[in-house]
Design an enzyme around this catalytic site. Sequence first.
Site, mmCIF file in Angstrom:
data_model
loop_
_atom_site.group_PDB
_atom_site.id
_atom_site.type_symbol
_atom_site.label_atom_id
_atom_site.label_comp_id
_atom_site.label_asym_id
_atom_site.label_seq_id
_atom_site.Cartn_x
_atom_site.Cartn_y
_atom_site.Cartn_z
ATOM 1 N N GLY A 1 0.531 -4.919 1.139
ATOM 2 C CA GLY A 1 -0.702 -4.988 0.348
ATOM 3 C C GLY A 1 -0.490 -5.653 -1.001
ATOM 4 O O GLY A 1 -1.432 -6.221 -1.566
ATOM 5 N N GLU B 1 4.624 -5.065 7.267
ATOM 6 C CA GLU B 1 3.889 -4.006 7.977
ATOM 7 C C GLU B 1 4.414 -3.771 9.389
ATOM 8 O O GLU B 1 4.381 -2.655 9.894
ATOM 9 C CB GLU B 1 2.396 -4.355 8.035
ATOM 10 C CG GLU B 1 1.676 -4.263 6.699
ATOM 11 C CD GLU B 1 1.711 -5.545 5.890
ATOM 12 O OE1 GLU B 1 2.508 -6.454 6.210
ATOM 13 O OE2 GLU B 1 0.922 -5.637 4.931
ATOM 14 N N ALA C 1 0.869 -1.169 0.000
ATOM 15 C CA ALA C 1 0.000 0.000 0.000
ATOM 16 C C ALA C 1 0.906 1.219 0.000
ATOM 17 O O ALA C 1 2.057 1.152 0.431
ATOM 18 C CB ALA C 1 -0.883 -0.022 1.237
ATOM 19 N N GLU D 1 -0.747 -9.261 -0.329
ATOM 20 C CA GLU D 1 -2.161 -9.550 -0.038
ATOM 21 C C GLU D 1 -2.998 -9.554 -1.309
ATOM 22 O O GLU D 1 -3.864 -10.415 -1.491
ATOM 23 C CB GLU D 1 -2.697 -8.512 0.958
ATOM 24 C CG GLU D 1 -2.029 -8.651 2.317
ATOM 25 C CD GLU D 1 -2.410 -7.547 3.285
ATOM 26 O OE1 GLU D 1 -2.221 -6.363 2.935
ATOM 27 O OE2 GLU D 1 -2.891 -7.868 4.374
HETATM 28 N N1 CO8 Z 1 4.540 3.236 -0.791
HETATM 29 C C1 CO8 Z 1 4.879 4.403 -1.374
HETATM 30 N N2 CO8 Z 1 5.972 4.539 -2.170
HETATM 31 C C2 CO8 Z 1 6.717 3.440 -2.381
HETATM 32 C C3 CO8 Z 1 6.391 2.186 -1.810
HETATM 33 C C4 CO8 Z 1 5.236 2.102 -0.985
HETATM 34 N N3 CO8 Z 1 4.850 0.974 -0.403
HETATM 35 N N4 CO8 Z 1 7.332 1.293 -2.188
HETATM 36 C C5 CO8 Z 1 8.189 1.953 -2.977
HETATM 37 N N5 CO8 Z 1 7.823 3.237 -3.095
HETATM 38 C C6 CO8 Z 1 8.496 4.307 -3.857
HETATM 39 C C7 CO8 Z 1 9.741 4.787 -3.141
HETATM 40 O O1 CO8 Z 1 9.408 5.724 -2.135
HETATM 41 C C8 CO8 Z 1 10.521 5.392 -4.285
HETATM 42 O O2 CO8 Z 1 9.992 6.656 -4.580
HETATM 43 P P1 CO8 Z 1 10.985 7.917 -4.795
HETATM 44 O O3 CO8 Z 1 11.762 7.543 -6.026
HETATM 45 O O4 CO8 Z 1 10.026 9.046 -4.974
HETATM 46 O O5 CO8 Z 1 11.812 7.981 -3.567
HETATM 47 C C9 CO8 Z 1 10.186 4.472 -5.459
HETATM 48 O O6 CO8 Z 1 8.981 3.785 -5.093
HETATM 49 C C10 CO8 Z 1 11.250 3.413 -5.720
HETATM 50 O O7 CO8 Z 1 11.506 2.712 -4.509
HETATM 51 P P2 CO8 Z 1 12.970 2.496 -3.874
HETATM 52 O O8 CO8 Z 1 13.873 3.616 -4.272
HETATM 53 O O9 CO8 Z 1 12.806 2.266 -2.412
HETATM 54 O O10 CO8 Z 1 13.409 1.160 -4.623
HETATM 55 P P3 CO8 Z 1 14.447 0.048 -4.118
HETATM 56 O O11 CO8 Z 1 14.622 -0.849 -5.256
HETATM 57 O O12 CO8 Z 1 15.596 0.697 -3.473
HETATM 58 O O13 CO8 Z 1 13.656 -0.734 -2.937
HETATM 59 C C11 CO8 Z 1 11.766 -1.866 -1.902
HETATM 60 C C12 CO8 Z 1 12.525 -1.506 -3.215
HETATM 61 C C13 CO8 Z 1 12.615 -2.765 -1.032
HETATM 62 C C14 CO8 Z 1 10.488 -2.577 -2.309
HETATM 63 C C15 CO8 Z 1 11.432 -0.569 -1.124
HETATM 64 O O14 CO8 Z 1 10.835 0.356 -2.003
HETATM 65 C C16 CO8 Z 1 10.483 -0.768 0.019
HETATM 66 O O15 CO8 Z 1 10.889 -1.254 1.077
HETATM 67 N N6 CO8 Z 1 9.201 -0.371 -0.127
HETATM 68 C C17 CO8 Z 1 8.212 -0.454 0.901
HETATM 69 C C18 CO8 Z 1 7.729 -1.876 1.075
HETATM 70 C C19 CO8 Z 1 6.701 -1.960 2.185
HETATM 71 O O16 CO8 Z 1 6.960 -1.723 3.349
HETATM 72 N N7 CO8 Z 1 5.470 -2.336 1.814
HETATM 73 C C20 CO8 Z 1 4.395 -2.509 2.755
HETATM 74 C C21 CO8 Z 1 3.617 -1.274 2.855
HETATM 75 S S1 CO8 Z 1 2.422 -1.372 4.187
HETATM 76 C C22 CO8 Z 1 1.103 -2.135 3.521
HETATM 77 O O17 CO8 Z 1 1.103 -2.553 2.390
HETATM 78 C C23 CO8 Z 1 -0.096 -2.239 4.403
HETATM 79 C C24 CO8 Z 1 -1.135 -3.130 3.763
HETATM 80 C C25 CO8 Z 1 -2.487 -2.594 3.966
HETATM 81 C C26 CO8 Z 1 -3.497 -3.278 3.080
HETATM 82 C C27 CO8 Z 1 -3.294 -3.093 1.578
HETATM 83 C C28 CO8 Z 1 -4.450 -3.611 0.818
HETATM 84 C C29 CO8 Z 1 -4.153 -4.061 -0.589
#
Ligand code: CO8
Length: 261
Positions: A111, A134, A67, A114
């Site tokens: 998400g 999460e 998400a 999921e």
């Molecule tokens: N939300 C918002 N932006 C994101 C997300 C995210 N989940 N994941 C990546 N991005 C963005 C980054 O902020 C970045 O943006 P910018 O260039 O503007 O800084 C861009 O995407 C590229 O990402 P990275 O530079 O971080 O890319 P890397 O290759 O270095 O890393 C990762 C990839 C490891 C996937 C890293 O991006 C990461 O850890 N992302 C977050 C993963 C995460 O924690 N996901 C869980 C989120 S919580 C959640 O999903 C709750 C579920 C609720 C229900 C959902 C229902 C469907």
Amino acid sequence: EANYEFLKVSTPRAGVGLIEIHRPKALNALFTPLIAELNACLKAFDRDPSVGAIVLTGSHKAFAAGADIKEMSTKSFADAYGTDFIESWSELPNTFKKPVISAVNGHALGGGCELAMMGDILYCSKTANFGQPEIKLGVIPGAGGSQRLTRAIGKAKAMDLILTGDNFSGEKAYEWGLAAKVFDTPDECVDGALATAEKIAGYSRIAVKAAKEVVNKSQDLGIREGVEYERRVFHSLFGSEDQKIGMKAFAEKKKAEWVHR
Ligand code: CO8
């Protein structure tokens, strides 16, 4: 054909609808406008008589990296509870009658994991990176992750993964029974999902719908009620033309030409 901002939509094979999540700037992070498009697109395919099965995928890099954390970060309890945040994100498994195959490449986190698990069949490639991270954000899975992952791979591993937030590979997903197939490359994964969707779309629509319904019932019912439910639905199919057509074609060594759409 509707135009979507965050989806690429096509019908690459007979009877198959393909939805590619396309928000490359944020690794396909899921947010309300994207989910609204996804639900609308699934609804349209579900109603389209030329489509028998749907493939849902992302890019080679990310199925969906969760998400959108930036969208969620400032929400209050009243915002979340008041709008039943995430509720509409969960329409997929209960609303749509046609099978959806998730083809997972790259990140499928939070998400994203999921959403992949909401599909009826999950395929992945070795590049897949699953996880429910999460806990690292101070929250827990909110779109069924704690329930679907636990049912799919068992409590021991699901609890370990959800409490640690550790990721797991496509090969592990296959080994543990979360994924039905694992492919070497992302292209092979999507091709494999399309081939399966095409095969399913070639069967009687009414039988496919019934089959999906009864398998899903197994997740909610005890074995005795589940078997009884299956038998009732099985009986009901003797009222369909496709049952006559399928069995007659077998006896005559011909290809069945299904009529129900
Ligand atoms: N939300 C918002 N932006 C994101 C997300 C995210 N989940 N994941 C990546 N991005 C963005 C980054 O902020 C970045 O943006 P910018 O260039 O503007 O800084 C861009 O995407 C590229 O990402 P990275 O530079 O971080 O890319 P890397 O290759 O270095 O890393 C990762 C990839 C490891 C996937 C890293 O991006 C990461 O850890 N992302 C977050 C993963 C995460 O924690 N996901 C869980 C989120 S919580 C959640 O999903 C709750 C579920 C609720 C229900 C959902 C229902 C469907």
